[in-house]
Design a protein around this motif. Sequence first.
Motif, PDB file in Angstrom:
ATOM      1  N   ASN A  12      23.114  18.871 -17.186  1.00  0.00           N
ATOM      2  CA  ASN A  12      23.702  20.035 -16.438  1.00  0.00           C
ATOM      3  C   ASN A  12      23.615  19.369 -14.739  1.00  0.00           C
ATOM      4  O   ASN A  12      24.790  19.776 -14.100  1.00  0.00           O
ATOM      5  CB  ASN A  12      23.470  21.245 -16.506  1.00  0.00           C
ATOM      6  N   LEU A  13      22.525  19.244 -14.252  1.00  0.00           N
ATOM      7  CA  LEU A  13      22.395  18.655 -13.109  1.00  0.00           C
ATOM      8  C   LEU A  13      23.153  17.593 -12.708  1.00  0.00           C
ATOM      9  O   LEU A  13      23.886  17.530 -11.757  1.00  0.00           O
ATOM     10  CB  LEU A  13      20.738  18.379 -12.539  1.00  0.00           C
ATOM     11  N   CYS A  14      23.160  16.601 -13.591  1.00  0.00           N
ATOM     12  CA  CYS A  14      23.985  15.437 -13.189  1.00  0.00           C
ATOM     13  C   CYS A  14      25.397  15.815 -13.153  1.00  0.00           C
ATOM     14  O   CYS A  14      26.331  14.908 -12.525  1.00  0.00           O
ATOM     15  CB  CYS A  14      23.689  14.298 -14.272  1.00  0.00           C
ATOM     16  N   GLU A  15      25.924  16.843 -14.080  1.00  0.00           N
ATOM     17  CA  GLU A  15      27.163  16.987 -13.825  1.00  0.00           C
ATOM     18  C   GLU A  15      27.529  18.060 -12.611  1.00  0.00           C
ATOM     19  O   GLU A  15      28.894  18.476 -12.854  1.00  0.00           O
ATOM     20  CB  GLU A  15      27.582  18.024 -15.241  1.00  0.00           C
ATOM     21  N   GLY A  16      26.630  18.444 -11.809  1.00  0.00           N
ATOM     22  CA  GLY A  16      27.028  19.152 -10.615  1.00  0.00           C
ATOM     23  C   GLY A  16      26.533  20.666 -10.751  1.00  0.00           C
ATOM     24  O   GLY A  16      26.930  21.287  -9.863  1.00  0.00           O
ATOM     25  N   TYR A  17      25.947  21.148 -11.861  1.00  0.00           N
ATOM     26  CA  TYR A  17      25.768  22.492 -11.983  1.00  0.00           C
ATOM     27  C   TYR A  17      24.355  22.682 -11.457  1.00  0.00           C
ATOM     28  O   TYR A  17      23.274  21.997 -11.682  1.00  0.00           O
ATOM     29  CB  TYR A  17      25.595  23.017 -13.522  1.00  0.00           C
ATOM     30  N   THR A  18      24.263  23.457 -10.386  1.00  0.00           N
ATOM     31  CA  THR A  18      22.965  23.774  -9.490  1.00  0.00           C
ATOM     32  C   THR A  18      22.379  25.001  -9.661  1.00  0.00           C
ATOM     33  O   THR A  18      21.032  25.373  -9.099  1.00  0.00           O
ATOM     34  CB  THR A  18      23.409  23.449  -7.969  1.00  0.00           C
ATOM     35  N   ASP A  19      22.994  26.098 -10.092  1.00  0.00           N
ATOM     36  CA  ASP A  19      22.518  27.542 -10.016  1.00  0.00           C
ATOM     37  C   ASP A  19      21.620  27.698 -11.334  1.00  0.00           C
ATOM     38  O   ASP A  19      21.886  27.244 -12.398  1.00  0.00           O
ATOM     39  CB  ASP A  19      23.615  28.612 -10.269  1.00  0.00           C
ATOM     40  N   VAL A  20      20.519  28.285 -11.124  1.00  0.00           N
ATOM     41  CA  VAL A  20      19.340  28.192 -12.143  1.00  0.00           C
ATOM     42  C   VAL A  20      18.787  29.746 -12.154  1.00  0.00           C
ATOM     43  O   VAL A  20      18.645  30.375 -11.270  1.00  0.00           O
ATOM     44  CB  VAL A  20      18.213  27.393 -12.132  1.00  0.00           C
ATOM     45  N   VAL A  21      18.884  30.335 -13.345  1.00  0.00           N
ATOM     46  CA  VAL A  21      18.334  31.572 -13.399  1.00  0.00           C
ATOM     47  C   VAL A  21      16.950  31.551 -14.481  1.00  0.00           C
ATOM     48  O   VAL A  21      17.113  31.045 -15.417  1.00  0.00           O
ATOM     49  CB  VAL A  21      19.274  32.657 -14.335  1.00  0.00           C
ATOM     50  N   ASP A  22      15.721  31.789 -13.735  1.00  0.00           N
ATOM     51  CA  ASP A  22      14.449  31.731 -14.313  1.00  0.00           C
ATOM     52  C   ASP A  22      13.987  33.042 -14.910  1.00  0.00           C
ATOM     53  O   ASP A  22      13.648  34.042 -13.661  1.00  0.00           O
ATOM     54  CB  ASP A  22      13.632  31.096 -13.544  1.00  0.00           C
ATOM     55  N   ALA A  23      13.967  33.504 -15.959  1.00  0.00           N
ATOM     56  CA  ALA A  23      13.453  34.718 -16.548  1.00  0.00           C
ATOM     57  C   ALA A  23      12.332  34.531 -17.599  1.00  0.00           C
ATOM     58  O   ALA A  23      12.581  33.918 -18.427  1.00  0.00           O
ATOM     59  CB  ALA A  23      14.671  35.515 -17.081  1.00  0.00           C
ATOM     60  N   ASP A  24      11.343  35.390 -17.279  1.00  0.00           N
ATOM     61  CA  ASP A  24      10.303  35.223 -18.589  1.00  0.00           C
ATOM     62  C   ASP A  24      10.087  36.491 -18.980  1.00  0.00           C
ATOM     63  O   ASP A  24       9.910  37.797 -18.296  1.00  0.00           O
ATOM     64  CB  ASP A  24       9.051  34.712 -17.590  1.00  0.00           C
ATOM     65  N   LEU A  25       9.781  36.518 -20.184  1.00  0.00           N
ATOM     66  CA  LEU A  25       9.445  37.845 -20.897  1.00  0.00           C
ATOM     67  C   LEU A  25       7.842  37.948 -20.743  1.00  0.00           C
ATOM     68  O   LEU A  25       7.149  37.600 -21.794  1.00  0.00           O
ATOM     69  CB  LEU A  25       9.853  37.797 -22.298  1.00  0.00           C
ATOM     70  N   SER A  26       7.608  38.553 -19.510  1.00  0.00           N
ATOM     71  CA  SER A  26       6.031  38.537 -19.634  1.00  0.00           C
ATOM     72  C   SER A  26       5.317  39.523 -20.273  1.00  0.00           C
ATOM     73  O   SER A  26       5.599  40.545 -20.906  1.00  0.00           O
ATOM     74  CB  SER A  26       5.943  39.354 -17.776  1.00  0.00           C
ATOM     75  N   LYS A  27       4.007  38.776 -20.921  1.00  0.00           N
ATOM     76  CA  LYS A  27       3.085  39.332 -21.909  1.00  0.00           C
ATOM     77  C   LYS A  27       4.055  40.030 -22.977  1.00  0.00           C
ATOM     78  O   LYS A  27       3.783  41.225 -23.435  1.00  0.00           O
ATOM     79  CB  LYS A  27       2.501  40.516 -21.163  1.00  0.00           C
ATOM     80  N   TYR A  28       5.045  39.060 -23.488  1.00  0.00           N
ATOM     81  CA  TYR A  28       5.926  39.732 -24.426  1.00  0.00           C
ATOM     82  C   TYR A  28       5.216  40.320 -25.660  1.00  0.00           C
ATOM     83  O   TYR A  28       5.312  41.478 -26.125  1.00  0.00           O
ATOM     84  CB  TYR A  28       6.918  38.411 -24.930  1.00  0.00           C
ATOM     85  N   PHE A  29       4.122  39.691 -26.253  1.00  0.00           N
ATOM     86  CA  PHE A  29       3.602  40.168 -27.395  1.00  0.00           C
ATOM     87  C   PHE A  29       2.927  41.103 -27.215  1.00  0.00           C
ATOM     88  O   PHE A  29       2.102  41.701 -28.258  1.00  0.00           O
ATOM     89  CB  PHE A  29       3.159  39.052 -28.503  1.00  0.00           C
ATOM     90  N   ASP A  30       2.168  41.489 -26.053  1.00  0.00           N
ATOM     91  CA  ASP A  30       1.293  42.430 -25.695  1.00  0.00           C
ATOM     92  C   ASP A  30       1.825  43.808 -25.421  1.00  0.00           C
ATOM     93  O   ASP A  30       1.469  44.885 -25.728  1.00  0.00           O
ATOM     94  CB  ASP A  30       0.330  42.027 -24.387  1.00  0.00           C
ATOM     95  N   THR A  31       3.239  43.673 -24.913  1.00  0.00           N
ATOM     96  CA  THR A  31       4.161  44.714 -24.505  1.00  0.00           C
ATOM     97  C   THR A  31       5.300  44.983 -25.309  1.00  0.00           C
ATOM     98  O   THR A  31       6.104  45.867 -24.863  1.00  0.00           O
ATOM     99  CB  THR A  31       4.317  44.872 -23.070  1.00  0.00           C
ATOM    100  N   ILE A  32       5.552  44.357 -26.399  1.00  0.00           N
ATOM    101  CA  ILE A  32       6.506  44.398 -27.149  1.00  0.00           C
ATOM    102  C   ILE A  32       7.057  45.601 -27.408  1.00  0.00           C
ATOM    103  O   ILE A  32       6.385  46.788 -27.833  1.00  0.00           O
ATOM    104  CB  ILE A  32       6.401  43.633 -28.488  1.00  0.00           C
ATOM    105  N   ALA A  33       8.478  46.165 -27.122  1.00  0.00           N
ATOM    106  CA  ALA A  33       8.990  47.209 -27.599  1.00  0.00           C
ATOM    107  C   ALA A  33       9.349  47.338 -29.028  1.00  0.00           C
ATOM    108  O   ALA A  33      10.467  46.860 -29.274  1.00  0.00           O
ATOM    109  CB  ALA A  33      10.193  47.619 -26.860  1.00  0.00           C
ATOM    110  N   HIS A  34       8.478  47.884 -30.126  1.00  0.00           N
ATOM    111  CA  HIS A  34       8.801  47.761 -31.249  1.00  0.00           C
ATOM    112  C   HIS A  34      10.174  48.410 -31.701  1.00  0.00           C
ATOM    113  O   HIS A  34      10.858  47.918 -32.597  1.00  0.00           O
ATOM    114  CB  HIS A  34       7.744  48.443 -32.164  1.00  0.00           C
ATOM    115  N   GLY A  35      10.573  49.662 -31.099  1.00  0.00           N
ATOM    116  CA  GLY A  35      11.618  50.459 -31.333  1.00  0.00           C
ATOM    117  C   GLY A  35      13.085  49.386 -31.028  1.00  0.00           C
ATOM    118  O   GLY A  35      13.682  49.273 -31.942  1.00  0.00           O
TER     119      GLY A  35
END
Length: 276
Positions: free
Chosen positions: A182-205
């Motif tokens: 993607n970078l080589c094709e000229g795409y430069t925008d990056v969205v970095d999102a992390d599910l912090s402590k996912y399995f500690d705080t998972i919303a079961h519902g």
Amino acid sequence: MRPGNSGGGKGPYFWDACEGAENNEIDVSLATPEKIQTFQKKLYVKAKAEPEYRFYSRYDKIHRADILSHACRLTCAKDGSPGVDGVSFEDIETAGLAQWLRTLEEELRETTCKPSPVRRAMIPKAGGGERSLGIPTIRDRVAQTAAKLVLEPIFEVDFERCAYGYRPGRSAQDAVKEVHRNLCEGYTDVVDADLSKYFDTIAHGALMQSVARRICDRHVLHLLKRWLKSPVQERDDRGNRRMHGAPYPGPAGGISERNISHRFWTSRTPGRGAGH
């Protein structure tokens, strides 16, 4: 940011990936048996053709003898450590694998299969520090792998082709290569999102609602919920056992993580896709 799956790119990728994974396996016995492949393909085609369809009567497939047997082979091939019960693969083979599988099949069929606590172990990180790892019992790992064999083809249809986490035949290295392309094709925008402590705080519902959009078999949903609520067992400095928290993912955990991350991404980027 690169446009997503507008061209129907998800298509047959699941099968391409699975076939590629099988070709890379050393032990031919780990290849998915033809009968199970046919069953999975029917699920995949049905789910793709009817995006709003909710599957019922899936539970009896999880305790089907051939699926449990294949799940056991896949689990044994990973040669993981015992769980809280201390039972190893060698113990199971010594006691009799066939009878062990029949007992598990019966417990699942009679809905008396109660998940055990998950053993927590600390493993070192490459950059320093430690990472927590949850280790279910072998019995629970086999049952979860059987559930994964049945449910994965259904949910794979709904995930973006650009998603890489917990996907069959895909790895973090593949995601890095895609980012580089993607970078080589000229795409430069990056969205970095992390599910912090996912399995500690998972919303079961929220998670179970996400699964229920595709699965309406109450026994499947109940089993998944029991796995989610299995407590974590660890030992304190004095060697005493402690129970707390939610487990880190076993074989079925990838499906739950993918459902939540898929909802996260599509709710923030409607109509678009990107690698994650």
